[in-house]
Design an enzyme around this catalytic site. Structure first.
Site, PDB file in Angstrom:
ATOM      1  N   LYS A  99       2.387  -2.921   5.845  1.00 20.38           N
ATOM      2  CA  LYS A  99       2.604  -2.722   4.413  1.00 20.38           C
ATOM      3  C   LYS A  99       4.038  -2.256   4.129  1.00 20.38           C
ATOM      4  CE  LYS A  99      -1.361  -4.237   3.250  1.00 20.38           C
ATOM      5  NZ  LYS A  99      -1.511  -5.461   2.451  1.00 20.38           N
ATOM      6  N   ILE A 122      -8.484   2.315  -2.655  1.00 22.54           N
ATOM      7  CA  ILE A 122      -9.213   1.606  -3.696  1.00 22.54           C
ATOM      8  C   ILE A 122     -10.617   1.340  -3.171  1.00 22.54           C
ATOM      9  CG2 ILE A 122      -9.269  -0.470  -5.156  1.00 22.54           C
ATOM     10  CD1 ILE A 122      -6.833   1.320  -5.706  1.00 22.54           C
ATOM     11  N   TYR A 155      -1.491  -1.123  10.148  1.00 23.17           N
ATOM     12  CA  TYR A 155      -1.623  -1.324   8.704  1.00 23.17           C
ATOM     13  C   TYR A 155      -0.404  -0.743   7.977  1.00 23.17           C
ATOM     14  CZ  TYR A 155      -3.555  -1.238   3.977  1.00 23.17           C
ATOM     15  OH  TYR A 155      -3.760  -1.418   2.632  1.00 23.17           O
ATOM     16  N   SER A 156      -0.055   0.496   8.304  1.00 23.64           N
ATOM     17  CA  SER A 156       1.095   1.131   7.653  1.00 23.64           C
ATOM     18  C   SER A 156       2.379   0.352   7.905  1.00 23.64           C
ATOM     19  CB  SER A 156       1.248   2.574   8.148  1.00 23.64           C
ATOM     20  OG  SER A 156       0.143   3.356   7.761  1.00 23.64           O
ATOM     21  N   SER A 195       0.851  -1.195   0.000  1.00 23.27           N
ATOM     22  CA  SER A 195       0.000   0.000   0.000  1.00 23.27           C
ATOM     23  C   SER A 195       0.878   1.234   0.000  1.00 23.27           C
ATOM     24  CB  SER A 195      -0.881   0.018   1.254  1.00 23.27           C
ATOM     25  OG  SER A 195      -1.536   1.262   1.400  1.00 23.27           O
TER      26      SER A 195
END
Length: 187
Positions: free
Chosen positions: A113, A142, A109-110, A97
């Protein structure tokens, strides 16, 4: 040319599941040419002080371990030659991402990724000379079920036009765009 796809439903972060799908591709097709590690979760949605350790680790398990297992097992399978595949090689693709390149989303999440991007670079170097390519996709936002709450919130506020404005294309993306890039990298 006929394209064959092997699919198994299961936990993408389970060693046995990923090993089985690669073994099945070899058994049924004689070779494995492409593996797309596309599992992912967004995380807790909490701020750093409120993220439970279990939520952080689950995000790492799904987003990072799944990609590690994909590299581990698919690279081994791609090294196998057969009558229809005279040389080793293939393409491993993982969904990361833009959040792994710059701030965004939740911390777990960061971070997950960013780890996927790091693994892609490291694996590409370690597999150099094997004719196995390793890439990570780094899409922005997205429109999918994973981001539905963001899109719903923007619709309710009348700010849909602002989604994705900080990205180079200055808009959000759609799954078909990511799929087209994945197909290109599979070739």
């Amino acid at each position: 040319m006929i394209t064959q796809v092997t699919v198994i439903q299961g936990d993408a972060a389970d060693d046995s599941t990923i090993s089985t799908i690669c073994e099945r591709a070899i058994k049924e097709e004689g070779h494995l040419d492409f593996f797309f590690a596309n599992a992912g979760i967004i995380g807790s949605g909490e701020t750093i002080p409120n993220i439970p350790e279990e939520a952080f680790m689950e995000c790492m398990r799904v987003n990072v371990l799944s990609c590690f297992l994909a590299i581990k097992h698919s690279s081994k399978a791609m090294a196998i030659t057969s009558k229809g595949k005279e040389e080793s090689g293939g393409s491993i693709l993982m969904t990361a991402s833009i959040a792994g390149l710059r701030n965004g989303a939740t911390v777990e999440y960061s971070a997950s990724k960013a780890a996927v991007n790091s693994m892609a670079k490291t694996a590409a170097c370690q597999l150099a000379g094997s004719n196995i390519r390793v890439n990570s996709l780094c899409p922005g936002i997205i429109e999918t079920s994973m981001s539905a709450n963001i899109f719903d919130f923007a619709k309710s506020r009348g700010t849909m036009g602002k989604l994705g404005q900080s990205y180079p294309l200055q808009r959000y993306g759609i799954p078909e765009e990511v799929a087209q890039l994945a197909l290109f990298l599979a070739s």
